[in-house]
Design a protein around this motif. Structure first.
Motif, mmCIF file in Angstrom:
data_model
loop_
_atom_site.group_PDB
_atom_site.id
_atom_site.type_symbol
_atom_site.label_atom_id
_atom_site.label_comp_id
_atom_site.label_asym_id
_atom_site.label_seq_id
_atom_site.Cartn_x
_atom_site.Cartn_y
_atom_site.Cartn_z
ATOM 1 N N ARG A 77 0.853 -1.194 0.000
ATOM 2 C CA ARG A 77 0.000 0.000 0.000
ATOM 3 C C ARG A 77 0.889 1.245 0.000
ATOM 4 N N GLY A 80 -0.612 7.328 -0.729
ATOM 5 C CA GLY A 80 -1.680 7.716 -1.639
ATOM 6 C C GLY A 80 -2.748 6.657 -1.835
ATOM 7 N N THR A 81 -2.505 5.431 -1.336
ATOM 8 C CA THR A 81 -3.531 4.388 -1.422
ATOM 9 C C THR A 81 -4.766 4.871 -0.658
ATOM 10 N N ILE A 82 -5.931 4.625 -1.204
ATOM 11 C CA ILE A 82 -7.179 5.131 -0.637
ATOM 12 C C ILE A 82 -7.839 4.081 0.255
ATOM 13 N N VAL A 84 -11.186 3.049 1.551
ATOM 14 C CA VAL A 84 -12.582 3.245 1.176
ATOM 15 C C VAL A 84 -13.442 2.619 2.266
ATOM 16 N N ASN A 89 -13.775 8.314 1.395
ATOM 17 C CA ASN A 89 -12.486 7.822 0.903
ATOM 18 C C ASN A 89 -11.379 8.682 1.512
ATOM 19 N N VAL A 90 -10.363 8.039 2.079
ATOM 20 C CA VAL A 90 -9.285 8.763 2.734
ATOM 21 C C VAL A 90 -7.950 8.316 2.147
ATOM 22 N N PRO A 91 -7.173 9.260 1.577
ATOM 23 C CA PRO A 91 -5.827 8.892 1.122
ATOM 24 C C PRO A 91 -4.929 8.645 2.328
ATOM 25 N N TRP A 97 -1.442 2.225 7.951
ATOM 26 C CA TRP A 97 -2.371 1.092 7.926
ATOM 27 C C TRP A 97 -2.167 0.231 9.162
#
Length: 128
Positions: A77, A80-82, A84, A89-91, A97
């Protein structure tokens, strides 16, 4: 202290078992994809997502909001991975994570007014 889980009744004065069970039930694709634990002063920790795709934030009444991160960026990840989930949606950055078990540890520390676990670090949340 109150525990709020999307789509479920608010739990006033939650027990550690109720907190852990509620957080482990979260799924970014399900009916419950967000939870918060708020103290009597209005400070809180919150999580979005669920399972192995969680974002943790904390807010203190002095209007500061922080995003949790750790020392092991995700190799799958990139920044910039979103994330959802039902509320939007949160970048995310690759080191933001978390897994549900880690979220439980953070929330239980907040519930008990204890220091946060050593694996979690904090930076100002985007927009603050």
């Amino acid at each position: 202290m109150k525990l709020e889980i999307e789509g479920k009744p608010v739990i006033a004065a939650p027990t550690p078992v109720q907190v852990a069970r509620g957080l482990k039930s979260l799924r970014s694709y399900g009916k419950s994809s967000y939870a918060s634990l708020t103290d009597d002063a209005g400070n809180y920790v919150q999580v979005a997502g669920g399972g192995v795709s969680c974002m943790i934030e904390r807010f203190e009444c002095d209007a500061q909001r922080w995003r949790a991160f750790h020392d092991k960026p995700s190799p799958v990840r990139p920044d910039g991975t979103i994330l959802v989930f039902r509320a939007g949606n949160v970048p995310m950055r690759s080191d933001e994570w978390f897994m549900a078990d880690q979220v439980v540890e953070v929330f239980l520390a907040f519930l008990s007014d204890m220091p946060y676990p050593p694996f979690v670090h904090w930076r100002l949340a985007p927009g603050f």
